[in-house]
Write a protein that holds these residues in place. Sequence first.
Motif, PDB file in Angstrom:
ATOM      1  N   LYS A  36      86.414  89.628  51.892  1.00 11.30           N
ATOM      2  CA  LYS A  36      87.744  89.224  51.443  1.00 11.30           C
ATOM      3  C   LYS A  36      88.828  89.989  52.191  1.00 11.30           C
ATOM      4  O   LYS A  36      88.681  91.187  52.441  1.00 11.30           O
ATOM      5  N   GLY A  37      89.900  89.289  52.501  1.00  9.08           N
ATOM      6  CA  GLY A  37      91.000  89.920  53.209  1.00  9.08           C
ATOM      7  C   GLY A  37      92.145  90.262  52.284  1.00  9.08           C
ATOM      8  O   GLY A  37      92.274  89.700  51.191  1.00  9.08           O
ATOM      9  N   ARG A  38      92.986  91.186  52.730  1.00 15.65           N
ATOM     10  CA  ARG A  38      94.183  91.542  51.966  1.00 15.65           C
ATOM     11  C   ARG A  38      95.284  91.978  52.930  1.00 15.65           C
ATOM     12  O   ARG A  38      95.006  92.482  54.026  1.00 15.65           O
ATOM     13  N   VAL A  39      96.518  91.800  52.477  1.00 12.84           N
ATOM     14  CA  VAL A  39      97.688  92.188  53.269  1.00 12.84           C
ATOM     15  C   VAL A  39      97.984  93.649  52.991  1.00 12.84           C
ATOM     16  O   VAL A  39      98.220  94.043  51.842  1.00 12.84           O
TER      17      VAL A  39
ATOM     18  N   ASP B 124     105.677  96.915  57.908  1.00  7.23           N
ATOM     19  CA  ASP B 124     104.794  96.393  58.943  1.00  7.23           C
ATOM     20  C   ASP B 124     103.494  95.949  58.282  1.00  7.23           C
ATOM     21  O   ASP B 124     102.903  96.692  57.490  1.00  7.23           O
ATOM     22  N   LEU B 125     103.045  94.741  58.620  1.00  6.37           N
ATOM     23  CA  LEU B 125     101.926  94.136  57.909  1.00  6.37           C
ATOM     24  C   LEU B 125     100.729  93.888  58.806  1.00  6.37           C
ATOM     25  O   LEU B 125     100.873  93.470  59.963  1.00  6.37           O
ATOM     26  N   ALA B 126      99.553  94.144  58.261  1.00  6.46           N
ATOM     27  CA  ALA B 126      98.301  93.868  58.953  1.00  6.46           C
ATOM     28  C   ALA B 126      97.324  93.234  57.971  1.00  6.46           C
ATOM     29  O   ALA B 126      97.512  93.283  56.750  1.00  6.46           O
ATOM     30  N   TRP B 127      96.255  92.648  58.511  1.00  7.78           N
ATOM     31  CA  TRP B 127      95.256  91.943  57.716  1.00  7.78           C
ATOM     32  C   TRP B 127      93.958  92.734  57.759  1.00  7.78           C
ATOM     33  O   TRP B 127      93.394  92.964  58.824  1.00  7.78           O
ATOM     34  N   TYR B 128      93.529  93.178  56.574  1.00  9.28           N
ATOM     35  CA  TYR B 128      92.275  93.929  56.478  1.00  9.28           C
ATOM     36  C   TYR B 128      91.236  93.071  55.755  1.00  9.28           C
ATOM     37  O   TYR B 128      91.505  92.545  54.668  1.00  9.28           O
ATOM     38  N   VAL B 129      90.067  92.945  56.373  1.00  8.78           N
ATOM     39  CA  VAL B 129      88.961  92.212  55.766  1.00  8.78           C
ATOM     40  C   VAL B 129      87.898  93.213  55.343  1.00  8.78           C
ATOM     41  O   VAL B 129      87.358  93.957  56.178  1.00  8.78           O
TER      42      VAL B 129
ATOM     43  N   PRO C  67      96.622  83.041  61.037  1.00  2.00           N
ATOM     44  CA  PRO C  67      96.986  82.224  59.878  1.00  2.00           C
ATOM     45  C   PRO C  67      96.630  82.874  58.545  1.00  2.00           C
ATOM     46  O   PRO C  67      97.356  82.684  57.559  1.00  2.00           O
ATOM     47  N   ALA C  68      95.546  83.655  58.490  1.00  2.00           N
ATOM     48  CA  ALA C  68      95.125  84.232  57.215  1.00  2.00           C
ATOM     49  C   ALA C  68      96.201  85.124  56.621  1.00  2.00           C
ATOM     50  O   ALA C  68      96.524  85.028  55.429  1.00  2.00           O
ATOM     51  N   ILE C  69      96.791  85.988  57.427  1.00  2.00           N
ATOM     52  CA  ILE C  69      97.800  86.901  56.888  1.00  2.00           C
ATOM     53  C   ILE C  69      99.093  86.165  56.582  1.00  2.00           C
ATOM     54  O   ILE C  69      99.744  86.426  55.566  1.00  2.00           O
ATOM     55  N   LEU C  70      99.465  85.196  57.411  1.00  5.94           N
ATOM     56  CA  LEU C  70     100.704  84.470  57.168  1.00  5.94           C
ATOM     57  C   LEU C  70     100.618  83.662  55.874  1.00  5.94           C
ATOM     58  O   LEU C  70     101.552  83.661  55.063  1.00  5.94           O
ATOM     59  N   ASN C  71      99.503  82.997  55.674  1.00  2.00           N
ATOM     60  CA  ASN C  71      99.341  82.222  54.446  1.00  2.00           C
ATOM     61  C   ASN C  71      99.246  83.115  53.215  1.00  2.00           C
ATOM     62  O   ASN C  71      99.762  82.764  52.143  1.00  2.00           O
TER      63      ASN C  71
END
Length: 342
Positions: free
Chosen positions: A67-70, A56-61, A123-127
């Motif tokens: 900066k963000g990371r998966v 399961d994936l989330a986007w942390y900034v 879009p940030a996490i998908l890309n």
Amino acid sequence: MAAALSTAVAQGPDLDFLNHNHPILDAHNCYPYEGHWSDRVQRALRSGFPVSIEQDLAWYVDPTTGKGRVVVSHTPKPTGEEPTLRDYFFEQVRPVIEKAIAQNKKKEWPLVVLHFDFKDNQPAILNAVWQLLGEYEPWLSTAVKTDDPHQLSPIERRPILAITEDSDEQQKVFYDQVPVGAKLRIFGAAHDPVNPKGMPMQELMHWAVVTPPEQLLTERPTNYRRWVNSSWYPVEEGGQNHAGDWTQADDARLRALVDHAHQLGYWIRFYTLDGFKPGDDQGWGEYYNFGSKDAVILRWKAAIAAGVNFIATDQYEDLPPYLKQYARDLRPAASAASTPTH
């Protein structure tokens, strides 16, 4: 020659590609919760091959750097303490994958199915995931994008097959934006059934088990959408918590759902088949619990006999003895389990 080239570029669904269309363990929620159970990927790898591992994936900034990371996370609002997808999955499986590549037993590939469940579709996490998959592309089973989505190109065998679920937002990044002739790195699921609007929950649960499979799943596979992700609600009314005795009618219903998916050309997953007493809970929760080991074993055996491709469970060690597996020499030693937490 032209006919041969055409066949090589585009063909029908190849269900045999994944474990000869035989069932595999889908290691449900295979990541830590709040710092606990960080050994789940290692447990899944030790369960045998092939195996599907759900992340399961989330986007942390980062509020300091912006900066963000998966990260792998059970919640769409991570704290920053969660492990990254790169560290928790890709670098943990590296020894297995590199050994598999060295052995070059391509007929046994893919060994690992990497199953993504995105907590959101920004879009940030998908890309970022698309770019990360690009870094590990030599490990990934890929297919050429054809100019017609209903022309399925053959999937090239590599040790990992990456799949994701039915979101159209994901399709935009993982398929629509990919140029014709380039490689698809990940494959989506068929759209979920459209539930009748305004139907009360009790009636909806009944609708799920009486609606013919042909009405629940109507679309044909595409070059991108190659599998079906189904809850247990269409099999037993009310799902796991309301299941009674396993009956011949239940078995026939399960087989009908699987047969229809296979006839269309899809692999099919059912989630999640757990069976344990409250004192045996290891962070799994009660939502998918049939209530006892004996009860879930009946369902596991039925799912295997019916040909369910992905049998999702939290009980990674208990299901595999009922499955046909290989590549035992690739399993990591128990003492080698080391799982990054950041």
